[in-house]
Write a protein that holds these residues in place. Structure first.
Motif, PDB file in Angstrom:
ATOM      1  N   SER A  12      54.328 -39.953  50.645  1.00 46.36           N
ATOM      2  CA  SER A  12      53.064 -40.484  51.158  1.00 46.36           C
ATOM      3  C   SER A  12      52.095 -39.347  51.429  1.00 46.36           C
ATOM      4  CB  SER A  12      53.286 -41.310  52.424  1.00 46.36           C
ATOM      5  OG  SER A  12      54.180 -40.668  53.269  1.00 46.36           O
ATOM      6  N   SER A  34      53.353 -50.357  44.264  1.00 39.51           N
ATOM      7  CA  SER A  34      54.649 -50.909  44.687  1.00 39.51           C
ATOM      8  C   SER A  34      54.869 -50.754  46.189  1.00 39.51           C
ATOM      9  CB  SER A  34      55.793 -50.261  43.908  1.00 39.51           C
ATOM     10  OG  SER A  34      55.820 -48.869  44.150  1.00 39.51           O
ATOM     11  N   GLY A  35      54.256 -49.725  46.795  1.00 40.68           N
ATOM     12  CA  GLY A  35      54.392 -49.557  48.246  1.00 40.68           C
ATOM     13  C   GLY A  35      53.855 -50.772  48.996  1.00 40.68           C
ATOM     14  N   TYR A  38      56.523 -53.373  49.510  1.00 38.69           N
ATOM     15  CA  TYR A  38      57.428 -53.109  50.634  1.00 38.69           C
ATOM     16  C   TYR A  38      56.727 -53.356  51.971  1.00 38.69           C
ATOM     17  CZ  TYR A  38      60.770 -51.439  47.273  1.00 38.69           C
ATOM     18  OH  TYR A  38      61.658 -51.395  46.223  1.00 38.69           O
ATOM     19  N   GLY A  95      53.670 -48.946  57.520  1.00 40.95           N
ATOM     20  CA  GLY A  95      54.222 -47.917  56.643  1.00 40.95           C
ATOM     21  C   GLY A  95      55.659 -47.599  57.054  1.00 40.95           C
ATOM     22  N   ALA A  98      57.819 -50.626  56.280  1.00 36.95           N
ATOM     23  CA  ALA A  98      58.097 -50.691  54.844  1.00 36.95           C
ATOM     24  C   ALA A  98      59.199 -49.709  54.486  1.00 36.95           C
ATOM     25  CB  ALA A  98      56.828 -50.357  54.060  1.00 36.95           C
ATOM     26  N   GLY A 128      54.470 -45.352  43.085  1.00 43.52           N
ATOM     27  CA  GLY A 128      55.561 -45.615  44.041  1.00 43.52           C
ATOM     28  C   GLY A 128      56.450 -44.428  44.333  1.00 43.52           C
TER      29      GLY A 128
HETATM   30  O1   DC Z   1      53.320 -45.801  49.285  1.00 38.72           O
HETATM   31  P1   DC Z   1      53.358 -46.486  50.646  1.00 38.72           P
HETATM   32  O2   DC Z   1      53.076 -45.560  51.785  1.00 38.72           O
HETATM   33  O3   DC Z   1      52.517 -47.732  50.685  1.00 38.72           O
HETATM   34  O4   DC Z   1      54.888 -46.981  50.795  1.00 38.72           O
HETATM   35  C1   DC Z   1      55.396 -47.520  51.981  1.00 38.72           C
HETATM   36  C2   DC Z   1      56.916 -47.330  52.027  1.00 38.72           C
HETATM   37  O5   DC Z   1      57.540 -48.153  51.043  1.00 38.72           O
HETATM   38  C3   DC Z   1      57.404 -45.920  51.738  1.00 38.72           C
HETATM   39  O6   DC Z   1      57.576 -45.178  52.929  1.00 38.72           O
HETATM   40  C4   DC Z   1      58.724 -46.114  51.055  1.00 38.72           C
HETATM   41  C5   DC Z   1      58.658 -47.479  50.475  1.00 38.72           C
HETATM   42  N1   DC Z   1      58.535 -47.495  49.010  1.00 38.72           N
HETATM   43  C6   DC Z   1      59.682 -47.402  48.271  1.00 38.72           C
HETATM   44  O7   DC Z   1      60.759 -47.264  48.831  1.00 38.72           O
HETATM   45  N2   DC Z   1      59.627 -47.484  46.917  1.00 38.72           N
HETATM   46  C7   DC Z   1      58.452 -47.618  46.287  1.00 38.72           C
HETATM   47  N3   DC Z   1      58.430 -47.702  44.960  1.00 38.72           N
HETATM   48  C8   DC Z   1      57.247 -47.666  47.033  1.00 38.72           C
HETATM   49  C9   DC Z   1      57.321 -47.586  48.402  1.00 38.72           C
END
Ligand code: DC
Length: 225
Positions: A12, A34-35, A38, A95, A98, A128
């Motif tokens: 991140s 993709s985040g 989650y 965050g 997730a 992601g």
């Molecule tokens: O990219 P982001 O900060 O929106 O993602 C939030 C959380 O989601 C991140 O800390 C880990 C998880 N994540 C993941 O495990 N796999 C992904 N492809 C995207 C995010």
């Protein structure tokens, strides 16, 4: 497999969200954040008043929640079960939430096919942590974007400040370090570069410079003109 995918993975604050969006716009491809999926699982859990430790319950929601990514008057919008949650999912709290649900294999596998369905013509920019390693292992171009932890905390701080939410730089640094540790050390699909990924360190680069580099790498692979 269907349309070509460019995966952009990284921790991140590395800039992958901004870079992915800019590249998708430049080349006219679809975008998968993709985040956000989650984050939506974590939010859905809160809305359904699930026990934060209820793995099965969260996995069920990951499979059943209705998600729509769209744009309205140029603004991106995320809808969860028909409700606009665009701003709600961007908090530090979600965050962290997730990152917690993302460590559960049942949640990750419930999201797998949903993510793959985004690969439609003419192509997909997938942003992601495991896009190049797990979700789209056959992607013809894989990028792993990093930046120093200090620089990533500073960027998050500025982002939050722009949105008018207060935050302390030291608290953000701590949270980023925590999230990095959890995302990198989990047993399933940890945050690691794919063996065939191009590494880009954005610490001293502008967003535009990173975008140019990705565009050039895609050109060399004849993904776009
Ligand atoms: O990219 P982001 O900060 O929106 O993602 C939030 C959380 O989601 C991140 O800390 C880990 C998880 N994540 C993941 O495990 N796999 C992904 N492809 C995207 C995010």
């Amino acid at each position: 497999m269907g349309a070509p995918v460019v995966s952009i993975d990284g921790p991140s604050g590395s800039g992958k969200g901004t870079v992915s969006r800019a590249v998708a716009q430049r080349v006219g491809w679809h975008l998968l954040d993709s985040g956000a999926l989650y984050r939506l699982v974590a939010l859905s859990g809160i809305e359904h008043k699930l026990d934060p430790q209820d793995v099965e319950g969260h996995a069920r929601l990951a499979g059943s929640m209705q998600v729509r990514f769209g744009t309205e008057s140029e603004r991106e919008r995320v809808l969860l079960d028909g409700q606009d949650v665009t701003g709600a999912i961007r908090t530090e709290e979600l965050g962290q939430g997730a990152s917690r649900v993302a460590a559960w294999p049942a949640v990750r596998s419930a999201l797998l096919e949903r993510q793959r369905a985004f690969a439609e013509a003419p192509g997909l920019i997938a942003d992601g942590r495991d896009m190049g390693t797990v979700v789209f292992p056959g992607a013809p171009l894989k990028i792993f974007l990093t930046a120093s932890a200090e620089e990533r905390a500073r960027r998050r701080y500025n982002q939050l400040k722009e949105k008018g939410s207060g935050a302390s730089l030291s608290a953000l640094s701590r949270e980023i370090a925590e999230r990095d540790a959890r995302d990198s050390s989990r047993a399933v699909a940890p945050l690691v570069p794919a063996a065939d990924a191009a590494l880009i360190d954005s610490t001293d680069l502008t967003i535009d410079a990173v975008v140019e580099r990705v565009i050039e790498l895609g050109r060399r692979r004849s993904l776009w003109a």
